[in-house]
Design an enzyme around this catalytic site. Sequence first.
Site, PDB file in Angstrom:
ATOM      1  N   CYS A 156     -10.538 123.615 -50.614  1.00  0.00           N
ATOM      2  CA  CYS A 156     -10.427 124.179 -49.274  1.00  0.00           C
ATOM      3  C   CYS A 156     -11.768 124.772 -48.880  1.00  0.00           C
ATOM      4  O   CYS A 156     -12.384 125.484 -49.679  1.00  0.00           O
ATOM      5  CB  CYS A 156      -9.339 125.253 -49.240  1.00  0.00           C
ATOM      6  SG  CYS A 156      -9.135 126.053 -47.627  1.00  0.00           S
ATOM      7  N   GLU A 199      -3.056 121.984 -43.905  1.00  0.00           N
ATOM      8  CA  GLU A 199      -3.437 122.644 -42.641  1.00  0.00           C
ATOM      9  C   GLU A 199      -2.274 123.441 -42.058  1.00  0.00           C
ATOM     10  O   GLU A 199      -2.482 124.519 -41.486  1.00  0.00           O
ATOM     11  CB  GLU A 199      -3.951 121.612 -41.637  1.00  0.00           C
ATOM     12  CG  GLU A 199      -5.151 120.795 -42.097  1.00  0.00           C
ATOM     13  CD  GLU A 199      -6.282 121.643 -42.648  1.00  0.00           C
ATOM     14  OE1 GLU A 199      -6.464 122.789 -42.184  1.00  0.00           O
ATOM     15  OE2 GLU A 199      -6.980 121.173 -43.567  1.00  0.00           O
TER      16      GLU A 199
END
Length: 238
Positions: A156, A199
């Site tokens: 990430c 997401e």
Amino acid sequence: MLHKQQVNLAKQILLHHRTFATSSASAQSFRKWYQQLWAPERTNLPPYSHFTQIGDPVLRQKAAPVPQEHILSPEVEAIVEKMVRVLRKYDCVGIAAPQIGVSLRIIAMEFKGSIRKELPEAVYQARQMTELPLTVFINPVLTVTNYTKLKHPEGCMSVRGFSADVERFEGVSISGSNGNGVQNELELSGWNARIAQHEMDHLDGKLYTDHMDRSTFACTCWEAVNTKSGRVEIPFYK
């Protein structure tokens, strides 16, 4: 020995301390003045051109829906444009609005075909990767369509420099408004389904570290750290 400027600063602090020590209100003023010496006023405000990092409260908030009447507003359009710009600037595959400091339910995804050249074919196939054109969802809703779980390494940009194995559902359906205000629905599987789930987590204040196999959590450049005697930097800008 103290530098001349340090001596002067110490004298200023002492002078202000003597001046303001007589009342609590004055003490408040002294603290405010003192903080300004090392905490200048923030000038860089969201939406950012970088990724917010773990620890930033915005990444732990449940993002607010974009009001229907504002979906086509210039403000939302500017946020989407900035998200896409940052997504491509950092060569990543997904971004959520909280990652540029905006707590709104907006995501963008893009998996370029060129990534295939950067990975061993066996890895590309094992992770069920396929090209995904730039896709924007405002107020997205995700539904699981295949409950089989796949476990693969995941990183990430808001947890820069680390990765870990994470289980994700193999197939999902995601719907919401696109950047033009048109309602859209998309069926995703494999790696693209993983991107969507990752997401969507951001919109609910979650990070992959909340789901990861802790035993696999690792610095992505640990080998370079050893090879270069620790002289390795993880950049937060590009």
